[in-house]
Design an enzyme around this catalytic site. Structure first.
Site, PDB file in Angstrom:
ATOM      1  N   LYS A 131       0.878  -1.166   0.000  1.00 51.76           N
ATOM      2  CA  LYS A 131       0.000   0.000   0.000  1.00 51.76           C
ATOM      3  C   LYS A 131       0.912   1.212   0.000  1.00 51.76           C
ATOM      4  CE  LYS A 131      -3.181   2.799   2.617  1.00 51.76           C
ATOM      5  NZ  LYS A 131      -3.744   3.112   3.946  1.00 51.76           N
TER       6      LYS A 131
ATOM      7  N   ASN B 155      -9.216   1.871   9.631  1.00 57.19           N
ATOM      8  CA  ASN B 155      -8.450   1.496  10.804  1.00 57.19           C
ATOM      9  C   ASN B 155      -8.995   2.190  12.053  1.00 57.19           C
ATOM     10  OD1 ASN B 155      -4.852   1.376  11.576  1.00 57.19           O
ATOM     11  ND2 ASN B 155      -6.589   0.929  12.839  1.00 57.19           N
TER      12      ASN B 155
END
Length: 270
Positions: A108, A218
């Protein structure tokens, strides 16, 4: 514990660089109250992919091995990230270290260009993506909803795009629905993942209703009062949003339309 807790079931699968997964929820692993809560939240979410920062591991000092063992025991795929990197060189170096440590070509890619919003430096992002793809990486770029940048990332070899919903950790949801819808329409064959800024399950459901392939989050789970319950809520919201998309929602109207048939209605004489 119900089936949703064990594994989120979806009507179809999503593919990233040839890897098929059932869950359309990708989960970060930072900021949880404890490793035990992290593990339980991952299980409750049904996710099959978690992002991991290199800063949690050290190939030299062998630190963070207990964390890595938790991830291995859960049997999920790892998506290393270059979180916090502000230059192309720093991002590339971090990605190379992550590939060696985690044994995956996935990365990522983050190249941060602004401190207050953590907005991507899209110029550096494209440059870093081009270099990493040439070096055999399979890049998941954290980008904006800009269509020109998206085109350049695809030309650089990215097969997935991850536009932000809102600034990282803000919980604001989908700040630019028009831009996100435009990106979805412009790249119908590219897996698109809303990444960052998602705060509550309804935000994730909205992204899925737009036709996005997955959502990565997250803070919304890790910082919730009950991370495990919140992870489960997000899993259900994403499944609901995807099912709604497949069901073909009604069109939005400017005027009211009666939902009750008028045929056969009693007519009173004057």
């Amino acid at each position: 514990m119900d089936a949703m807790t064990e594994k989120t079931t979806h009507a179809d699968t999503v593919e990233f660089y040839g890897a098929r997964v059932n869950s359309r929820l990708l989960l970060g692993t930072a900021q949880y109250p404890s490793p035990a809560i992290l593990a339980e939240a991952i299980r409750a979410s049904g996710t099959e992919i978690v992002t991991v920062s290199l800063r949690r591991e050290s190939g030299v000092a062998k630190s963070g091995q207990s964390f890595w063992q938790i991830i291995r025991d859960l049997g999920v795929k790892v998506l290393p990230n270059t979180a916090g990197c502000k230059t192309v060189k720093e991002a590339i170096t971090t990605a190379e270290m992550a590939r060696e440590l985690f044994g995956t070509p996935w990365v990522k890619l983050e190249v941060i260009g602004e401190d207050d919003t953590l907005q991507p430096d899209v110029f550096g992002l494209v440059e870093a993506a081009r270099t990493l793809v040439r070096d055999g990486f399979q890049v998941f770029p954290y980008t904006t909803e800009d269509l020109v940048v998206a085109e350049k990332l695809i030309s650089a070899g990215c097969e997935v795009l991850m536009p932000w919903g809102a600034p990282i950790g803000s919980g604001r949801g989908l700040n630019n629905p028009y831009g996100l819808r435009s990106m979805r329409a412009h790249f119908p064959g590219i897996p698109l993942v809303v990444d960052a800024g998602v705060g509550v399950p309804s935000h994730a459901a909205a992204a899925m209703e737009m036709g996005y392939d997955a959502v990565l989050l997250n803070t919304a789970v890790a910082k919730a009062g009950d991370p495990v319950r919140m992870a489960r809520a997000f899993a259900r919201a994403i499944e609901a949003g995807r099912e709604a998309l497949i069901a073909d929602p009604m069109e939005v109207r400017d005027m009211a339309a009666p939902s009750t048939p008028v045929m056969g209605r009693a007519v009173l004489g004057q």
